[in-house]
Design a protein around this motif. Structure first.
Motif, mmCIF file in Angstrom:
data_model
loop_
_atom_site.group_PDB
_atom_site.id
_atom_site.type_symbol
_atom_site.label_atom_id
_atom_site.label_comp_id
_atom_site.label_asym_id
_atom_site.label_seq_id
_atom_site.Cartn_x
_atom_site.Cartn_y
_atom_site.Cartn_z
ATOM 1 N N THR A 1 0.810 -1.152 -0.034
ATOM 2 C CA THR A 1 0.002 -0.155 0.045
ATOM 3 C C THR A 1 0.865 1.389 -0.056
ATOM 4 N N VAL A 2 0.476 2.250 -0.695
ATOM 5 C CA VAL A 2 1.165 3.346 -0.729
ATOM 6 C C VAL A 2 0.048 4.483 -0.341
ATOM 7 N N TYR A 3 0.342 5.473 0.676
ATOM 8 C CA TYR A 3 -0.270 6.384 1.376
ATOM 9 C C TYR A 3 -0.009 7.931 0.860
ATOM 10 N N LEU A 4 -1.082 8.754 0.788
ATOM 11 C CA LEU A 4 -0.843 10.238 0.702
ATOM 12 C C LEU A 4 -1.353 10.822 1.679
ATOM 13 N N GLN A 5 -0.788 11.233 2.615
ATOM 14 C CA GLN A 5 -1.104 12.047 3.797
ATOM 15 C C GLN A 5 -1.516 13.654 3.453
ATOM 16 N N MET A 6 -2.390 14.106 3.602
ATOM 17 C CA MET A 6 -2.761 15.528 3.324
ATOM 18 C C MET A 6 -3.266 16.335 4.400
ATOM 19 N N ASN A 7 -2.415 17.329 4.644
ATOM 20 C CA ASN A 7 -2.860 18.319 5.682
ATOM 21 C C ASN A 7 -3.077 19.495 5.235
ATOM 22 N N SER A 8 -3.528 20.403 6.258
ATOM 23 C CA SER A 8 -3.813 21.799 5.653
ATOM 24 C C SER A 8 -4.715 21.767 4.211
ATOM 25 N N LEU A 9 -5.571 21.198 4.097
ATOM 26 C CA LEU A 9 -6.276 21.173 2.775
ATOM 27 C C LEU A 9 -6.880 22.385 2.547
ATOM 28 N N LYS A 10 -6.848 22.730 1.148
ATOM 29 C CA LYS A 10 -7.481 24.057 0.427
ATOM 30 C C LYS A 10 -8.418 23.593 -0.311
ATOM 31 N N PRO A 11 -9.353 24.509 -0.741
ATOM 32 C CA PRO A 11 -10.511 24.338 -1.542
ATOM 33 C C PRO A 11 -9.962 24.071 -2.997
ATOM 34 N N GLU A 12 -8.628 24.409 -3.281
ATOM 35 C CA GLU A 12 -7.964 24.128 -4.440
ATOM 36 C C GLU A 12 -7.470 22.704 -4.703
ATOM 37 N N ASP A 13 -7.336 22.142 -3.542
ATOM 38 C CA ASP A 13 -6.931 20.666 -3.590
ATOM 39 C C ASP A 13 -8.137 19.730 -4.099
ATOM 40 N N THR A 14 -9.347 20.309 -4.148
ATOM 41 C CA THR A 14 -10.497 19.368 -4.715
ATOM 42 C C THR A 14 -10.110 18.940 -6.157
ATOM 43 N N ALA A 15 -10.424 17.456 -6.062
ATOM 44 C CA ALA A 15 -9.965 16.793 -7.237
ATOM 45 C C ALA A 15 -10.317 15.280 -6.985
ATOM 46 N N VAL A 16 -10.376 14.739 -8.156
ATOM 47 C CA VAL A 16 -10.225 13.316 -8.369
ATOM 48 C C VAL A 16 -8.745 12.921 -8.202
ATOM 49 N N TYR A 17 -8.352 11.970 -7.173
ATOM 50 C CA TYR A 17 -6.976 11.550 -7.049
ATOM 51 C C TYR A 17 -7.059 10.088 -7.521
ATOM 52 N N PHE A 18 -5.757 9.935 -8.189
ATOM 53 C CA PHE A 18 -5.639 8.748 -8.954
ATOM 54 C C PHE A 18 -4.028 8.315 -8.438
ATOM 55 N N CYS A 19 -3.829 6.956 -8.153
ATOM 56 C CA CYS A 19 -2.482 6.460 -8.095
ATOM 57 C C CYS A 19 -2.309 5.606 -9.288
ATOM 58 N N ALA A 20 -1.004 5.585 -9.512
ATOM 59 C CA ALA A 20 -0.344 4.890 -10.935
ATOM 60 C C ALA A 20 0.983 4.349 -10.276
ATOM 61 N N ALA A 21 1.115 3.295 -11.332
ATOM 62 C CA ALA A 21 2.591 2.500 -10.765
ATOM 63 C C ALA A 21 3.288 1.884 -12.032
ATOM 64 N N GLU A 22 4.423 1.896 -12.085
ATOM 65 C CA GLU A 22 5.043 1.321 -13.152
ATOM 66 C C GLU A 22 6.392 0.646 -12.657
ATOM 67 N N ARG A 23 6.771 -0.582 -13.196
ATOM 68 C CA ARG A 23 7.779 -1.093 -12.507
ATOM 69 C C ARG A 23 9.168 -0.458 -12.800
ATOM 70 N N PHE A 24 9.900 -0.154 -11.863
ATOM 71 C CA PHE A 24 11.354 0.269 -12.119
ATOM 72 C C PHE A 24 11.194 1.323 -12.690
ATOM 73 N N ALA A 25 10.257 2.310 -12.568
ATOM 74 C CA ALA A 25 10.153 3.797 -13.423
ATOM 75 C C ALA A 25 11.347 4.452 -12.476
ATOM 76 N N THR A 26 12.112 5.241 -13.133
ATOM 77 C CA THR A 26 13.012 6.292 -12.643
ATOM 78 C C THR A 26 12.076 7.303 -11.964
ATOM 79 N N THR A 27 11.085 7.857 -12.509
ATOM 80 C CA THR A 27 10.189 9.034 -12.330
ATOM 81 C C THR A 27 8.835 8.613 -12.539
#
Length: 122
Positions: free
Chosen positions: A78-104
């Motif tokens: 599991t990968v987590y994203l802890q989001m603090n001090s949220l702002k209205p401009e953070d409103t969005a659909v959040y996606f996670c994505a993965a790639e084997r051994f990607a450098t970035t």
């Protein structure tokens, strides 16, 4: 075939916090670079944060630095994203994505979840 499932989204007031989870199945997470992306209504998808497979190096878009923290628990796949001090401009659909051994992380990663909605509003 790798699958990713996001959870943890919801409605939160400005200044509040949420923790998103990205559960990765059917693979060994250690080998994968994982990123969080978001897409707000009427806007293009943007990269939010990334954690690399090998070094665990993390990166953040400037707008969330100091407020969001990405982490991974390889034992729980599991990968987590802890989001603090949220702002209205953070409103969005959040996606996670993965790639084997990607450098970035990048916008064309091999595997994507379906997203979880985060709404920041009073």
């Amino acid at each position: 075939q790798l699958t990713l499932v996001e959870s943890g989204g919801g409605l939160v007031q400005p200044g509040g916090s949420l923790r998103l989870s990205c559960a990765v199945s059917k693979v060994t997470l250690d080998y994968y670079t994982v990123g969080w992306f978001r897409q707000a209504p009427g806007k293009e998808r943007e990269g939010v944060s990334c954690i690399s497979s090998s070094s665990g190096r993390t990166t953040y878009v400037d707008s969330v630095k100091g407020r969001f923290t990405i982490s991974r628990d390889n034992a729980k796949n599991t990968v987590y994203l802890q989001m603090n001090s949220l702002k209205p401009e953070d409103t969005a659909v959040y996606f996670c994505a993965a790639e084997r051994f990607a450098t970035t992380c990048h916008d064309a990663m091999d595997y994507w979840g379906r997203g979880t909605l985060v709404t920041v509003s009073s």
